[in-house]
Design an enzyme around this catalytic site. Structure first.
Site, PDB file in Angstrom:
ATOM      1  N   ASP A  23      38.065  55.059  40.855  1.00  0.00           N
ATOM      2  CA  ASP A  23      39.420  55.173  41.414  1.00  0.00           C
ATOM      3  C   ASP A  23      40.471  55.476  40.352  1.00  0.00           C
ATOM      4  O   ASP A  23      41.605  55.822  40.665  1.00  0.00           O
ATOM      5  CB  ASP A  23      39.805  53.917  42.196  1.00  0.00           C
ATOM      6  CG  ASP A  23      39.738  52.644  41.357  1.00  0.00           C
ATOM      7  OD1 ASP A  23      39.773  52.742  40.114  1.00  0.00           O
ATOM      8  OD2 ASP A  23      39.645  51.549  41.956  1.00  0.00           O
ATOM      9  N   GLU A  43      30.923  58.818  35.966  1.00  0.00           N
ATOM     10  CA  GLU A  43      30.886  58.444  37.383  1.00  0.00           C
ATOM     11  C   GLU A  43      29.847  59.314  38.085  1.00  0.00           C
ATOM     12  O   GLU A  43      29.837  60.533  37.908  1.00  0.00           O
ATOM     13  CB  GLU A  43      32.267  58.623  38.014  1.00  0.00           C
ATOM     14  CG  GLU A  43      32.315  58.563  39.526  1.00  0.00           C
ATOM     15  CD  GLU A  43      31.759  57.259  40.091  1.00  0.00           C
ATOM     16  OE1 GLU A  43      30.948  57.329  41.026  1.00  0.00           O
ATOM     17  OE2 GLU A  43      32.130  56.172  39.582  1.00  0.00           O
ATOM     18  N   ASP A  74      24.647  60.297  36.065  1.00  0.00           N
ATOM     19  CA  ASP A  74      24.059  58.970  36.133  1.00  0.00           C
ATOM     20  C   ASP A  74      24.269  58.305  34.769  1.00  0.00           C
ATOM     21  O   ASP A  74      23.857  58.843  33.735  1.00  0.00           O
ATOM     22  CB  ASP A  74      22.562  59.103  36.444  1.00  0.00           C
ATOM     23  CG  ASP A  74      21.881  57.758  36.635  1.00  0.00           C
ATOM     24  OD1 ASP A  74      22.272  56.780  35.973  1.00  0.00           O
ATOM     25  OD2 ASP A  74      20.943  57.687  37.453  1.00  0.00           O
ATOM     26  N   ALA A  75      24.882  57.143  34.759  1.00  0.00           N
ATOM     27  CA  ALA A  75      25.223  56.490  33.488  1.00  0.00           C
ATOM     28  C   ALA A  75      23.995  56.152  32.663  1.00  0.00           C
ATOM     29  O   ALA A  75      24.044  56.176  31.429  1.00  0.00           O
ATOM     30  CB  ALA A  75      26.042  55.228  33.757  1.00  0.00           C
ATOM     31  N   ASP A  93      32.449  49.164  35.176  1.00  0.00           N
ATOM     32  CA  ASP A  93      33.075  48.811  36.456  1.00  0.00           C
ATOM     33  C   ASP A  93      32.226  49.432  37.558  1.00  0.00           C
ATOM     34  O   ASP A  93      32.603  50.410  38.186  1.00  0.00           O
ATOM     35  CB  ASP A  93      34.508  49.345  36.492  1.00  0.00           C
ATOM     36  CG  ASP A  93      35.244  48.956  37.765  1.00  0.00           C
ATOM     37  OD1 ASP A  93      34.839  47.975  38.411  1.00  0.00           O
ATOM     38  OD2 ASP A  93      36.224  49.642  38.125  1.00  0.00           O
ATOM     39  N   TYR A 162      38.684  40.433  46.631  1.00  0.00           N
ATOM     40  CA  TYR A 162      37.242  40.302  46.458  1.00  0.00           C
ATOM     41  C   TYR A 162      36.710  39.130  47.272  1.00  0.00           C
ATOM     42  O   TYR A 162      37.436  38.147  47.494  1.00  0.00           O
ATOM     43  CB  TYR A 162      36.898  40.080  44.981  1.00  0.00           C
ATOM     44  CG  TYR A 162      36.222  41.272  44.337  1.00  0.00           C
ATOM     45  CD1 TYR A 162      36.949  42.397  43.996  1.00  0.00           C
ATOM     46  CD2 TYR A 162      34.866  41.259  44.083  1.00  0.00           C
ATOM     47  CE1 TYR A 162      36.333  43.494  43.412  1.00  0.00           C
ATOM     48  CE2 TYR A 162      34.245  42.348  43.494  1.00  0.00           C
ATOM     49  CZ  TYR A 162      34.976  43.452  43.174  1.00  0.00           C
ATOM     50  OH  TYR A 162      34.362  44.531  42.604  1.00  0.00           O
TER      51      TYR A 162
END
Length: 238
Positions: A23, A43, A74-75, A93, A162
């Site tokens: 975001d 991301e 893909d991280a 995150d 959350y």
């Protein structure tokens, strides 16, 4: 908090990697730090970024900083190709650890992060809620104690949106210059011209930073790794 807890714990961070954070909110907070020269964000889903830019422009503005470099990937694969010791800080995150995101809380992933950090570099990893996921917190701390040779700490903060109203963070450092996460050395709220340079803060300050590491007794009872850490700290103090 996921950005300022790590970045305020080291002096003059320059190169930062954000994993997830689609975001743009974490990018916005990282960009408040004037010492930062380069921000990579990895991301996996470009569509989520596009939706954020359309419906959450007040957060997605983080992508507009010229220091930001977007990698849609893909991280786990991205980090395998990162040069050793490239980053001062890595901020994860990510999604909750279910399905394809499960590997983001496993040892091989943390090992690639540790390799990508310079000596004394820091990781801040989203670590769920202490009210709901003590078993996961236990597992992540145990894995990171095996992987990171500096310090490993758990912190938390209130997040009303959350589940349970709070979220946790795992703070780790690699071997090298010691990092005392509980006592910030880079007080961002004290920088001159904070309002002019969009660095005025609404929640974070050095007192909130230190308070984030104050843990309730039930969490220490249920997470043995935290009890072990507390015992070692007392022994060192004695």
């Amino acid at each position: 908090m996921i950005a300022h807890l790590p970045l305020c714990s080291i002096s003059s961070p320059k190169r930062v990697l954000v994993v997830g954070g689609c975001d743009g909110g974490v990018l916005w907070e990282v960009s408040r730090h004037p010492s930062v020269e380069h921000i990579d964000i990895c991301e996996i889903d470009k569509m989520v970024i596009d939706v954020s830019e359309k419906f959450f422009p007040q957060l997605a503005v983080g992508f507009q900083d010229p220091r930001v470099h977007l990698h849609v990937a893909d991280a786990t694969e991205f980090l395998r190709l990162v040069p050793e010791g490239k980053y001062d800080a890595v901020i994860v995150d990510s999604s909750d650890p279910v399905g394809h995101a499960q590997e983001l809380v496993e040892k091989p992933f943390f090992e690639t992060i540790a390799r990508a950090l310079r000596p004394g570099g820091v990781l801040c990893n989203m670590t769920e809620s202490m009210w709901l996921h003590t078993h996961l917190i236990q597992d992540m701390i145990s894995v990171c104690r095996q992987t990171f040779k500096g310090s490993v700490n758990y912190a938390w903060a209130s997040v009303p949106t959350y589940p349970s109203g709070g979220i946790g963070f795992l703070l780790c450092s690699t071997a090298g210059p010691p990092v005392d996460f509980k006592n910030p050395v880079n007080s961002i709220e004290k920088l001159e011209g904070a309002l002019k340079h969009k660095r005025e803060l609404k929640f974070y300050n050095s007192e909130m930073h230190s308070a984030a590491f104050a843990l309730p007794p039930f969490l220490r009872r249920e997470v043995s790794a935290l009890r072990e850490s507390s015992t070692r700290a007392r022994q060192i103090g004695e």
